[in-house]
Design an enzyme around this catalytic site. Structure first.
Site, short mmCIF file in Angstrom:
data_model
loop_
_atom_site.label_atom_id
_atom_site.label_comp_id
_atom_site.label_asym_id
_atom_site.label_seq_id
_atom_site.Cartn_x
_atom_site.Cartn_y
_atom_site.Cartn_z
N ASN A 71 7.25 -12.68 -2.90
CA ASN A 71 6.90 -12.74 -1.45
C ASN A 71 6.71 -14.34 -0.72
O ASN A 71 7.16 -14.56 0.12
CB ASN A 71 5.75 -12.10 -1.12
CG ASN A 71 5.98 -10.48 -1.50
OD1 ASN A 71 7.25 -9.89 -1.60
ND2 ASN A 71 5.12 -9.79 -1.85
N GLU A 172 13.24 -9.48 -2.23
CA GLU A 172 12.82 -8.16 -1.63
C GLU A 172 12.94 -8.13 0.07
O GLU A 172 12.08 -7.65 0.72
CB GLU A 172 11.33 -7.78 -1.73
CG GLU A 172 11.17 -7.55 -3.44
CD GLU A 172 9.79 -7.10 -3.69
OE1 GLU A 172 8.74 -6.92 -3.04
OE2 GLU A 172 9.70 -6.61 -5.14
N GLU A 291 11.81 -8.36 -11.52
CA GLU A 291 10.15 -8.07 -11.67
C GLU A 291 10.10 -6.82 -12.39
O GLU A 291 10.61 -5.69 -11.64
CB GLU A 291 9.77 -8.16 -10.25
CG GLU A 291 9.76 -9.33 -9.58
CD GLU A 291 9.13 -9.65 -8.20
OE1 GLU A 291 8.31 -8.81 -7.87
OE2 GLU A 291 9.59 -10.42 -7.27
O1 AHR Z 1 4.78 -9.97 -8.40
C1 AHR Z 1 4.31 -9.96 -7.09
C2 AHR Z 1 5.21 -9.56 -6.04
O2 AHR Z 1 5.57 -8.29 -6.17
C3 AHR Z 1 6.13 -10.36 -5.62
O3 AHR Z 1 5.73 -11.43 -5.08
C4 AHR Z 1 7.13 -9.36 -4.80
O4 AHR Z 1 8.34 -9.81 -4.90
C5 AHR Z 1 6.64 -7.75 -5.15
O5 AHR Z 1 6.58 -7.01 -4.27
#
Ligand code: AHR
Length: 495
Positions: A71, A172, A291
């Site tokens: 994020n 995202e 992720e």
């Molecule tokens: O990894 C933590 C957060 O999770 C990241 O910043 C985001 O991409 C996801 O929502």
């Protein structure tokens, strides 16, 4: 309970791309400041990187590390993390509501990654910024020409390009929480245009377009179809993200979540192939699961966190033994999909939902989830074999007919070894496992490593390692997988 895994030398899923053992460092919490970087620390090296952390990272043999977010990247100006540190701006960081000092940026991170033996997987900001900043950043990092941004890098002390090969087109972008979130149509267009010009700057790079933020997004499916409709010809991978938790404290159901990950991967691969068919394309789009992890323990603490601090302890999940079982199972899912998943990043690496923890000014230690990752990364190299598994099944919540045994089988041609990774999901019964390797000659079990704790909620803390692997004596008899245990079994082939 009895179970069997049958593998055949001639039936493989594909070659494992070592980048599935990647990880992630975001400018978030204490991942960077107090994690990988702490200039005053007793183990700090000439650039302020913690050597104790680097040693633990190196054990994991991580080939690629995603950076700087997450994020965070959607509000980030990459230029803030370059050049003279004394002149770098302190900024309001809106994604995590903290103050960012910018003492670490790409100038430092690429050096840290080198020291860790990893490539950088760089993300560009498509939230508040766009194609122009993305191409400038790429020129700064990779160009050898006599042009403005390449010269800026040289002036900042880096005559050689950083040569970053994998780039994420934002993060995202479907999530309403994202700075500058977009509709699929908006994102698809800007991602395609950004991809096009980034490949003009450096045709050797590979690009990752954002898929949905997780499998449960209401726009899942439509998002992928629309984004790929715009970007299919320009990008190399589509991203998947997924975190699981056990807030209801239902261990059996929690352990089934790797089956959910399996369904997620199959669905996204099917969508990519549908777009391929529609476009009459010859190109196969691969997946970047950039992720994945367990994430839920820290959510209450984070909700109470005071805003606008510098590097506060955010997302510091303390992982239980059962979390390690799920992380181990998720790694098996990734190995079993090695024909499509070419990159995957355990999110994250240090302090923030991480296998490695530190104390500011103090020691570093490893969490329960460190171990299944360590063994998968060390021994899960080669090609995945197609396993035929026979075992009993159970029902837990929405999961019907879930197999008690979760497994993967990797054949390493160099060492002539078959490596089986296996989790017994039964909470009450041990499992007698028969491994049947076909067309491998005579095979002998070399080693069985087990991760087991009677208490599913056992955790590791500083100076207290409750959960760690142990070697199980191997004999001529059958292999036993204890109830709720993770295991790795190595077999020498062609004896
Ligand atoms: O990894 C933590 C957060 O999770 C990241 O910043 C985001 O991409 C996801 O929502």
């Amino acid at each position: 309970m009895k179970a069997e895994i049958r593998v055949n030398r001639h039936f493989t899923v594909g070659q494992i791309d070592r980048r599935i053992y990647g990880s992630f460092i975001e400018h978030l919490g204490r991942a960077v400041y107090g994690g990988i970087y702490e200039p005053g620390h007793t183990t700090a090296d000439d650039q302020g990187f913690r050597r104790d952390v680097l040693e633990l990272v190196k054990k994991l043999q991580i080939p690629i590390v995603r950076y700087p977010g997450g994020n965070f990247v959607s509000g980030y100006n990459w230029e803030d993390g370059t050049g003279d540190k004394a002149k770098r701006p302190r900024k309001m960081e809106l994604a995590w509501q903290v103050v960012e000092t910018n003492q670490v940026g790409i100038d430092e991170f690429q050096e840290w990654a080198k020291r860790a033996g990893a490539q950088v997987m760089m993300a560009v900001n498509l939230g508040t910024r766009g194609p122009e900043e993305a191409r400038n950043c790429l020129e700064y990092c990779n160009s050898t020409l006599d042009t403005h941004y390449a010269n800026l890098r040289r002036q900042n002390g880096f005559p050689e390009p950083f040569d970053i090969k994998v780039w994420c087109l934002g993060n995202e972008m479907d999530g309403p929480w994202q700075i500058g979130s977009k509709t699929a149509e908006e994102y698809g267009r800007v991602a395609a245009e950004t991809a096009k010009i980034m490949k003009w700057v450096d045709p050797s790079i590979e690009l990752v377009a954002c898929g949905s933020s997780n499998y449960d997004m209401l726009t899942f499916g439509d998002w992928e179809l629309t984004v790929l409709d715009h970007t299919y010809d320009y990008v190399d991978y589509l991203s998947l993200h997924q975190y699981y938790g056990n807030p209801e404290d239902d261990t059996l159901e929690f352990l089934c979540k790797s089956d959910d990950m399996d369904a997620f991967i199959r669905s996204v691969a099917a969508i990519c192939d549908a777009v391929k068919a529609k476009k009459h394309s010859d190109k196969q789009l691969n997946l970047s699961f950039d992720e994945w992890n367990v994430w839920f323990h820290s959510q209450d603490a984070d909700a109470k966190m005071e805003k606008w601090q510098v590097a506060p302890p955010q997302l510091e999940d303390v992982y239980t033994f059962e979390d390690a079982l799920l992380v181990g199972s998720m790694l098996m899912t990734l190995q079993n999909h090695c024909d499509r998943v070419k990159i995957a990043c355990l999110a994250q690496l240090v302090n923030v939902i991480a296998p490695i923890m530190t104390e500011n000014g103090g020691s570093a230690w490893v969490q329960t989830i460190f171990y299944p990752f360590l063994y998968a990364s060390t021994y899960g190299r080669g090609s995945t074999l197609r396993s035929i598994v026979s075992c009993d099944s159970f029902t837990a919540g929405k999961y019907r007919d879930a197999a008690y045994l979760v497994s993967s089988a990797v054949y390493n041609e160099e060492t002539q070894e078959i490596v089986i990774f296996a989790v017994n999901r039964s909470l009450t019964e041990d499992m007698e496992l028969d491994i049947v390797p076909e067309n491998f000659g005579r095979c002998r079990v070399l080693e069985q490593v087990e991760l087991y704790h009677e208490d599913l909620k056992a955790v590791n803390r500083k100076d207290q390692e409750a959960v760690s692997p142990r070697s199980v004596p191997v004999g001529e008899g059958k292999i036993t997988l204890k109830k709720h245990s993770w295991n790795m079994i190595r077999l020498k082939t062609g004896m």
